[in-house]
Write an enzyme that holds these catalytic residues in place. Structure first.
Site, PDB file in Angstrom:
ATOM      1  N   ASP A  63       0.832  -1.103  -0.006  1.00  0.00           N
ATOM      2  CA  ASP A  63      -0.245   0.253   0.212  1.00  0.00           C
ATOM      3  C   ASP A  63       1.529   1.617  -0.212  1.00  0.00           C
ATOM      4  O   ASP A  63       1.146   1.581   0.957  1.00  0.00           O
ATOM      5  CB  ASP A  63      -1.101   0.502   1.432  1.00  0.00           C
ATOM      6  CG  ASP A  63      -1.893   1.715   1.503  1.00  0.00           C
ATOM      7  OD1 ASP A  63      -2.399   1.371   0.438  1.00  0.00           O
ATOM      8  OD2 ASP A  63      -1.890   1.546   2.670  1.00  0.00           O
ATOM      9  N   GLU A  75      -1.276  -1.029  -4.895  1.00  0.00           N
ATOM     10  CA  GLU A  75      -2.054  -0.454  -5.111  1.00  0.00           C
ATOM     11  C   GLU A  75      -2.017   0.360  -6.592  1.00  0.00           C
ATOM     12  O   GLU A  75      -1.036   1.085  -6.064  1.00  0.00           O
ATOM     13  CB  GLU A  75      -2.912  -0.028  -4.423  1.00  0.00           C
ATOM     14  CG  GLU A  75      -3.947   0.522  -4.233  1.00  0.00           C
ATOM     15  CD  GLU A  75      -4.502   1.813  -2.285  1.00  0.00           C
ATOM     16  OE1 GLU A  75      -5.336   0.571  -2.157  1.00  0.00           O
ATOM     17  OE2 GLU A  75      -4.372   2.720  -2.585  1.00  0.00           O
ATOM     18  N   ASP A  96      -2.932   1.329   6.716  1.00  0.00           N
ATOM     19  CA  ASP A  96      -1.682   0.887   5.605  1.00  0.00           C
ATOM     20  C   ASP A  96      -1.579  -1.496   5.101  1.00  0.00           C
ATOM     21  O   ASP A  96      -1.193  -1.602   4.641  1.00  0.00           O
ATOM     22  CB  ASP A  96      -1.107   1.532   5.816  1.00  0.00           C
ATOM     23  CG  ASP A  96      -1.624   3.116   5.905  1.00  0.00           C
ATOM     24  OD1 ASP A  96      -1.410   3.680   5.042  1.00  0.00           O
ATOM     25  OD2 ASP A  96      -1.096   3.473   6.771  1.00  0.00           O
TER      26      ASP A  96
END
Length: 189
Positions: free
Chosen positions: A7, A68, A141
């Site tokens: 992330d 991501e 996260d």
């Protein structure tokens, strides 16, 4: 298959490693968040992130890296930081000849919770449940990085089958077109 989920972010970058087996079996290997000082120059922060990613790639030896995808964000500065962090991760993976796959936030949410509009609490709860964790990964996260790895485990086989089907269809179309051209050539001569 072992997937390193990331992330991306400059202030907090979530890392999660998940092993997957047949079907939808997934197991957490490691999770953490790398933080860089907000008052440090950008180049220093990117270098710290790069070093951290390299340590994780070398330690856990994933077969693929799932990141991501930078998605529409209203804050341009945040979007730039996420994009820069994503680039650093992709570079470190490419240096090790690892494939990199990008997944949108809605793809990740849908894969893990069943809804592309799930909130962070729902994602964290499902990640905790799916991986059989006793404690929810924090901050968000960390949970998001694990969710990315899970998403890739579950989406990759479908994506691979789709790509194979598209390649077969393209080959069939090419052969058919060649046969039509040959038939037209014969009838015209």
């Amino acid at each position: 298959m072992r997937v390193f989920g990331v992330d991306p972010g400059l202030t907090r970058c979530g890392f999660g490693v998940v092993d997957g087996g047949p079907g939808r079996v997934v197991r957490a290997v490691a999770v953490d968040v790398l933080r860089t000082p907000v008052d440090a120059p950008l180049s220093v922060r990117l270098h710290e992130l790069y070093d951290g990613v390299c340590v994780w790639l070398d330690r856990y030896e994933p077969q693929v890296v799932a990141i991501e995808r930078v998605f529409a964000q209203h804050n341009v500065r945040t979007a730039m930081g996420v994009a820069q962090a994503s680039g650093v991760v992709a570079l470190a993976a490419a240096q090790r000849n690892l494939p990199v796959e990008f997944h949108t936030p809605s793809e990740v949410k849908a894969a893990v919770t069943g809804s592309g509009r799930a909130d962070k609490a729902q994602v964290t709860a499902m990640v905790t449940k799916l991986l059989g964790l006793k404690v929810a990964p924090k901050p968000a996260d960390a949970a998001d990085a694990l969710a990315l790895a899970i998403c890739h485990h579950w989406r990759a086989p479908m994506r691979n089958r789709l790509e194979e089907a598209q390649a077969r269809a393209a080959e069939l179309a090419r052969v058919h077109k060649a046969k039509l051209a040959e038939a037209a050539r014969r009838s015209g001569s």
